[in-house]
Write an enzyme that holds these catalytic residues in place. Structure first.
Site, PDB file in Angstrom:
ATOM      1  N   GLY A  46      -4.541  -3.347   1.852  1.00 32.86           N
ATOM      2  CA  GLY A  46      -3.211  -4.433   1.791  1.00 32.86           C
ATOM      3  C   GLY A  46      -2.983  -5.059   2.836  1.00 32.86           C
ATOM      4  N   GLN A  51       2.490  -8.942   9.176  1.00 32.26           N
ATOM      5  CA  GLN A  51       1.078  -8.563  10.177  1.00 32.26           C
ATOM      6  C   GLN A  51       0.614  -9.952  10.367  1.00 32.26           C
ATOM      7  OE1 GLN A  51      -0.079  -5.414   6.926  1.00 32.26           O
ATOM      8  NE2 GLN A  51      -0.851  -4.775   8.739  1.00 32.26           N
ATOM      9  N   CYS A  89      -3.736   1.441   9.283  1.00 30.51           N
ATOM     10  CA  CYS A  89      -3.259   0.185   9.141  1.00 30.51           C
ATOM     11  C   CYS A  89      -3.869  -0.802  10.201  1.00 30.51           C
ATOM     12  CB  CYS A  89      -1.837   0.152   9.610  1.00 30.51           C
ATOM     13  SG  CYS A  89      -0.457  -1.316   9.445  1.00 30.51           S
ATOM     14  N   LEU A  90      -4.027  -1.947   9.552  1.00 30.42           N
ATOM     15  CA  LEU A  90      -4.991  -3.137  10.155  1.00 30.42           C
ATOM     16  C   LEU A  90      -3.904  -3.388  11.442  1.00 30.42           C
ATOM     17  CD1 LEU A  90      -6.160  -5.515   7.316  1.00 30.42           C
ATOM     18  CD2 LEU A  90      -7.194  -3.600   8.446  1.00 30.42           C
ATOM     19  N   HIS A 131       3.396   1.498   1.572  1.00 34.60           N
ATOM     20  CA  HIS A 131       2.885   1.221   3.041  1.00 34.60           C
ATOM     21  C   HIS A 131       3.391  -0.162   3.525  1.00 34.60           C
ATOM     22  CE1 HIS A 131      -0.167   1.279   6.625  1.00 34.60           C
ATOM     23  NE2 HIS A 131       0.184   0.162   6.359  1.00 34.60           N
ATOM     24  N   GLU A 132       3.036  -1.104   2.374  1.00 39.68           N
ATOM     25  CA  GLU A 132       3.186  -2.549   2.787  1.00 39.68           C
ATOM     26  C   GLU A 132       4.844  -2.810   2.724  1.00 39.68           C
ATOM     27  OE1 GLU A 132       0.800  -3.964   3.740  1.00 39.68           O
ATOM     28  OE2 GLU A 132      -0.590  -2.653   3.128  1.00 39.68           O
ATOM     29  N   HIS A 135       6.389  -2.195   5.699  1.00 38.97           N
ATOM     30  CA  HIS A 135       6.222  -3.425   6.834  1.00 38.97           C
ATOM     31  C   HIS A 135       7.123  -4.342   6.621  1.00 38.97           C
ATOM     32  CE1 HIS A 135       2.449  -2.698   8.785  1.00 38.97           C
ATOM     33  NE2 HIS A 135       2.011  -2.255   7.634  1.00 38.97           N
TER      34      HIS A 135
HETATM   35 ZN    ZN Z   1       0.044  -1.644   7.534  1.00 42.08          ZN
END
Ligand code: ZN
Length: 152
Positions: A46, A51, A89-90, A131-132, A135
């Site tokens: 995701g 991000q 997480c990226l 999670h997204e 963000h």
């Molecule tokens: Zn993330």
């Protein structure tokens, strides 16, 4: 489509609240497509627009259930149950930790064709949606870790 530059923990944009998208137009569709490409490039499940440095409420998700979700203005309207599992997480590439999330959620959003959709999700998909959406509100998974954060 084009790759976008990822933002990493410590970048203040990841702590800001994103704005709603009034309309999913060609520009937003391009953003969604770029985000999907960037997510695949970095092997994520995701990605949220902050991000890649864009403070808009847009997320993309692919948990390998046969669909790529592209969501604008996602909003959880009900949640139930509980699951605890390790997350990463990226934007926080060196860390992992166990986070508790709802097992099931119902989410409303605007899809890439500017249509309202409602989705019932559970398990990993529910986790990814939560999670997204975090963000979009400036929250990172590291804020929610219930055990020790593992540095890799
Ligand atoms: Zn993330």
């Amino acid at each position: 489509m084009a790759l976008r530059n990822l933002r990493y923990e410590g970048d203040e944009i990841l702590r800001k609240k994103s704005r709603e998208v009034p309309l999913v137009d060609d520009r937003i569709r391009m953003l969604m497509d770029d985000m999907v490409e960037t997510m695949y490039e970095f092997d994520g499940v995701g990605l949220a627009a902050p991000q890649v440095g864009i403070l808009k409420r847009v997320v993309v998700i692919d948990v390998e259930d046969g669909r790529v979700y592209k969501m604008a203005n996602p909003k959880i309207i009900t949640e139930s149950g509980e699951q605890s599992a390790q997350e990463g997480c990226l934007s926080v590439p060196e860390k992992k930790g166990v986070v508790t999330r709802p097992m099931k959620v119902i989410v409303e959003y605007i899809n890439e064709n500017n249509e309202a959709e409602k989705l019932e999700a559970e398990g990993l998909l529910a986790r990814a949606i939560c999670h997204e959406i975090d963000h979009l509100n400036g929250v990172l998974f590291t804020d929610r870790v219930i055990d020790d954060i593992t540095e890799e």
